[in-house]
Design a protein around this motif. Structure first.
Motif, PDB file in Angstrom:
ATOM      1  N   ARG A 188       0.822  -1.225   0.000  1.00  7.43           N
ATOM      2  CA  ARG A 188       0.000   0.000   0.000  1.00  7.43           C
ATOM      3  C   ARG A 188       0.849   1.266   0.000  1.00  7.43           C
ATOM      4  NH1 ARG A 188      -3.203  -0.189   5.618  1.00  7.43           N
ATOM      5  NH2 ARG A 188      -3.437  -2.350   4.917  1.00  7.43           N
ATOM      6  N   ASN A 189       2.106   1.141   0.458  1.00  5.53           N
ATOM      7  CA  ASN A 189       2.989   2.312   0.464  1.00  5.53           C
ATOM      8  C   ASN A 189       3.605   2.598  -0.900  1.00  5.53           C
ATOM      9  OD1 ASN A 189       2.576   2.763   3.200  1.00  5.53           O
ATOM     10  ND2 ASN A 189       4.323   1.504   3.822  1.00  5.53           N
ATOM     11  N   ILE A 190       3.452   1.646  -1.829  1.00  2.00           N
ATOM     12  CA  ILE A 190       4.021   1.840  -3.176  1.00  2.00           C
ATOM     13  C   ILE A 190       2.972   2.577  -4.004  1.00  2.00           C
ATOM     14  CG2 ILE A 190       5.085   0.683  -5.147  1.00  2.00           C
ATOM     15  CD1 ILE A 190       5.669  -1.681  -3.330  1.00  2.00           C
ATOM     16  N   THR A 191       2.847   3.848  -3.749  1.00  2.51           N
ATOM     17  CA  THR A 191       1.755   4.630  -4.334  1.00  2.51           C
ATOM     18  C   THR A 191       1.955   4.940  -5.817  1.00  2.51           C
ATOM     19  OG1 THR A 191       2.827   6.642  -3.518  1.00  2.51           O
ATOM     20  CG2 THR A 191       1.114   5.674  -2.134  1.00  2.51           C
ATOM     21  N   ASP A 192       3.169   4.794  -6.311  1.00  7.38           N
ATOM     22  CA  ASP A 192       3.400   4.997  -7.743  1.00  7.38           C
ATOM     23  C   ASP A 192       2.964   3.797  -8.570  1.00  7.38           C
ATOM     24  OD1 ASP A 192       4.405   7.479  -7.255  1.00  7.38           O
ATOM     25  OD2 ASP A 192       6.511   6.920  -7.474  1.00  7.38           O
ATOM     26  N   GLY A 193       2.617   2.704  -7.893  1.00 10.22           N
ATOM     27  CA  GLY A 193       2.178   1.494  -8.598  1.00 10.22           C
ATOM     28  C   GLY A 193       3.275   0.441  -8.628  1.00 10.22           C
ATOM     29  N   THR A 194       2.903  -0.793  -8.368  1.00 13.24           N
ATOM     30  CA  THR A 194       3.898  -1.871  -8.334  1.00 13.24           C
ATOM     31  C   THR A 194       4.528  -2.124  -9.693  1.00 13.24           C
ATOM     32  OG1 THR A 194       2.122  -3.497  -8.639  1.00 13.24           O
ATOM     33  CG2 THR A 194       2.815  -3.029  -6.372  1.00 13.24           C
ATOM     34  N   SER A 195       3.808  -1.849 -10.769  1.00  8.78           N
ATOM     35  CA  SER A 195       4.368  -2.065 -12.113  1.00  8.78           C
ATOM     36  C   SER A 195       5.319  -0.956 -12.520  1.00  8.78           C
ATOM     37  CB  SER A 195       3.246  -2.191 -13.147  1.00  8.78           C
ATOM     38  OG  SER A 195       2.486  -0.990 -13.220  1.00  8.78           O
ATOM     39  N   ASN A 196       5.392   0.105 -11.709  1.00  7.07           N
ATOM     40  CA  ASN A 196       6.272   1.238 -12.004  1.00  7.07           C
ATOM     41  C   ASN A 196       7.404   1.373 -10.993  1.00  7.07           C
ATOM     42  OD1 ASN A 196       4.808   2.138 -14.267  1.00  7.07           O
ATOM     43  ND2 ASN A 196       3.344   3.195 -12.956  1.00  7.07           N
ATOM     44  N   THR A 197       7.591   0.362 -10.148  1.00  5.23           N
ATOM     45  CA  THR A 197       8.581   0.473  -9.079  1.00  5.23           C
ATOM     46  C   THR A 197       9.515  -0.733  -9.082  1.00  5.23           C
ATOM     47  OG1 THR A 197       6.934   1.654  -7.731  1.00  5.23           O
ATOM     48  CG2 THR A 197       8.906   0.837  -6.613  1.00  5.23           C
ATOM     49  N   ILE A 198      10.802  -0.469  -9.148  1.00  7.09           N
ATOM     50  CA  ILE A 198      11.808  -1.536  -9.186  1.00  7.09           C
ATOM     51  C   ILE A 198      11.978  -2.162  -7.811  1.00  7.09           C
ATOM     52  CG2 ILE A 198      14.281  -1.998  -9.478  1.00  7.09           C
ATOM     53  CD1 ILE A 198      14.291   0.060 -11.726  1.00  7.09           C
ATOM     54  N   MET A 199      12.033  -3.493  -7.791  1.00  4.40           N
ATOM     55  CA  MET A 199      12.230  -4.241  -6.553  1.00  4.40           C
ATOM     56  C   MET A 199      13.643  -4.811  -6.450  1.00  4.40           C
ATOM     57  SD  MET A 199      10.275  -7.744  -5.378  1.00  4.40           S
ATOM     58  CE  MET A 199       8.749  -6.957  -4.891  1.00  4.40           C
ATOM     59  N   ILE A 200      14.111  -5.470  -7.524  1.00  9.59           N
ATOM     60  CA  ILE A 200      15.415  -6.140  -7.518  1.00  9.59           C
ATOM     61  C   ILE A 200      16.129  -5.810  -8.826  1.00  9.59           C
ATOM     62  CG2 ILE A 200      16.637  -8.353  -7.289  1.00  9.59           C
ATOM     63  CD1 ILE A 200      14.001  -9.506  -6.159  1.00  9.59           C
ATOM     64  N   VAL A 201      17.418  -5.607  -8.765  1.00 14.54           N
ATOM     65  CA  VAL A 201      18.207  -5.358  -9.975  1.00 14.54           C
ATOM     66  C   VAL A 201      19.301  -6.412 -10.100  1.00 14.54           C
ATOM     67  CG1 VAL A 201      17.805  -2.874  -9.812  1.00 14.54           C
ATOM     68  CG2 VAL A 201      19.899  -3.840  -8.868  1.00 14.54           C
ATOM     69  N   ASP A 202      19.673  -6.696 -11.344  1.00 12.08           N
ATOM     70  CA  ASP A 202      20.861  -7.502 -11.617  1.00 12.08           C
ATOM     71  C   ASP A 202      21.963  -6.500 -11.910  1.00 12.08           C
ATOM     72  OD1 ASP A 202      22.610  -9.529 -12.090  1.00 12.08           O
ATOM     73  OD2 ASP A 202      21.765 -10.153 -14.003  1.00 12.08           O
ATOM     74  N   ALA A 203      22.784  -6.224 -10.922  1.00  5.34           N
ATOM     75  CA  ALA A 203      23.743  -5.131 -10.993  1.00  5.34           C
ATOM     76  C   ALA A 203      25.021  -5.535 -11.730  1.00  5.34           C
ATOM     77  CB  ALA A 203      24.080  -4.657  -9.571  1.00  5.34           C
ATOM     78  N   LEU A 204      25.902  -4.577 -11.888  1.00  6.82           N
ATOM     79  CA  LEU A 204      27.196  -4.827 -12.528  1.00  6.82           C
ATOM     80  C   LEU A 204      28.048  -5.766 -11.679  1.00  6.82           C
ATOM     81  CD1 LEU A 204      28.144  -1.209 -13.671  1.00  6.82           C
ATOM     82  CD2 LEU A 204      27.370  -3.078 -15.134  1.00  6.82           C
ATOM     83  N   ARG A 205      28.962  -6.447 -12.331  1.00  8.67           N
ATOM     84  CA  ARG A 205      29.854  -7.379 -11.633  1.00  8.67           C
ATOM     85  C   ARG A 205      30.627  -6.689 -10.518  1.00  8.67           C
ATOM     86  NH1 ARG A 205      33.729 -10.603 -15.479  1.00  8.67           N
ATOM     87  NH2 ARG A 205      31.686 -11.437 -16.079  1.00  8.67           N
ATOM     88  N   GLU A 206      31.031  -5.436 -10.760  1.00  8.90           N
ATOM     89  CA  GLU A 206      31.820  -4.724  -9.754  1.00  8.90           C
ATOM     90  C   GLU A 206      31.027  -4.448  -8.481  1.00  8.90           C
ATOM     91  OE1 GLU A 206      31.302  -0.121 -11.227  1.00  8.90           O
ATOM     92  OE2 GLU A 206      32.433  -1.511 -12.474  1.00  8.90           O
ATOM     93  N   ARG A 207      29.697  -4.568  -8.557  1.00  8.74           N
ATOM     94  CA  ARG A 207      28.854  -4.339  -7.391  1.00  8.74           C
ATOM     95  C   ARG A 207      28.448  -5.644  -6.701  1.00  8.74           C
ATOM     96  NH1 ARG A 207      28.728  -2.026  -4.128  1.00  8.74           N
ATOM     97  NH2 ARG A 207      26.506  -2.021  -3.626  1.00  8.74           N
TER      98      ARG A 207
END
Length: 291
Positions: A207-226
């Motif tokens: 409910r706190n994700i007011t911009d919409g769940t389809s418009n909000t990033i949850m997990i990223v596959d980051a660069l190797r250096e990260r």
């Protein structure tokens, strides 16, 4: 030694001539195709190599060591095709892993009425103990591994650090090397910072994700250096002034993300930077501009 000789037998000379024209025209069209040229820079050489020669009522294509055709086929066709297959396999694995993690996040939410916090905290708030990746284990079919952790100890305690080598396959990201994988490292991170889903010590509710769940990033596959050790409570600091930091560089122009609705998408580093910032923030109230 690799050699190949292909023969097409026609009913008569006229049939062989007609087939030769058709094959030559098809190869010429393919060699001009932009996608083909991108994958096979020497497409014109390949066209000439694969164009059949006519021997009376037969068409013959010969790829031998003598004419250099065998080596060209391996270098210009086999190797690029293997690379395409490898890219497709890595893409499929990344998508499957991120979907699995997003589903586990939602199952966690169903149980606790909130997503997990980025880090499991000690009673005093310091030090941070274990990552969200450990907290998700029961929802990834890894309950037995979860029970082995001492949840009141940090990730690098004498007891917990032994479990690093038991990283589940779902955290085996395509961006890490074999050596990094053996050290229990992953590039599946959550964004932490102002207005992200993981900005606070306590987990956020949908409910706190007011911009919409389809418009909000949850997990990223980051660069190797990260990359981080999977049990360590360390993730991707979100910088609203530079939202590409940690996910895009000169060699990696795109990156994969799981959104809060469970969808997995590939985002381009050349996308509107303001849109990317909005994707990372769950409640900025700003509309995503159409690309």
């Amino acid at each position: 030694k690799f050699e190949m000789r292909c023969i097409a037998q026609s009913a008569d000379v006229a049939g062989a001539e007609a087939l030769q024209v058709a094959i030559s025209a098809t190869l010429a069209t393919l060699s001009r195709n932009e996608v083909v040229k991108q994958r096979f820079p020497n497409a014109e050489n390949l066209r000439q190599l694969l164009t059949p020669r006519r021997e009376d009522d037969r068409l013959v294509v010969a790829l031998t060591e003598a004419n250099g055709g065998a080596n060209q086929l391996v270098e210009q066709v086999a190797v690029p095709l293997l690379e395409i297959a490898r890219e497709n396999a890595l893409r499929a694995r990344t998508v499957a892993n991120l979907k699995h993690l997003a589903l586990a996040m939602h199952n966690f939410h169903d149980a606790y009425k909130a997503f997990p916090a980025a880090a499991l905290m000690s009673k005093s708030g310091e030090p941070k103990l274990l990552s969200w990746r450990v907290q998700l284990l029961p929802y990834l079919g890894e309950s037995a591994l979860y029970r082995q952790f001492h949840l009141d100890e940090p990730w690098d305690s004498d007891h917990n650090k032994v479990l690093i080598e038991k990283m589940p396959d779902v955290y085996d990201s395509a961006n890490v090397t074999v050596e990094m994988r053996q050290r229990g490292m992953t590039t599946y991170l959550v964004p932490v910072g102002a207005k992200t889903v993981f900005e606070k010590e306590a987990g956020q509710t949908i409910r706190n994700i007011t911009d919409g769940t389809s418009n909000t990033i949850m997990i990223v596959d980051a660069l190797r250096e990260r990359a981080v050790i999977w049990t360590r409570p360390d993730d991707l600091p979100f910088d609203p002034k530079d939202p590409l930091r940690g996910v895009v560089d000169k060699l990696n122009a795109t990156f994969w993300v799981a959104f809060c609705d469970g969808s997995v998408r590939r985002l381009a580093g050349k996308m509107n930077v303001e849109n990317l910032r909005r994707y990372f923030q769950m409640n900025d109230g700003e509309v995503i501009d159409p690309e």
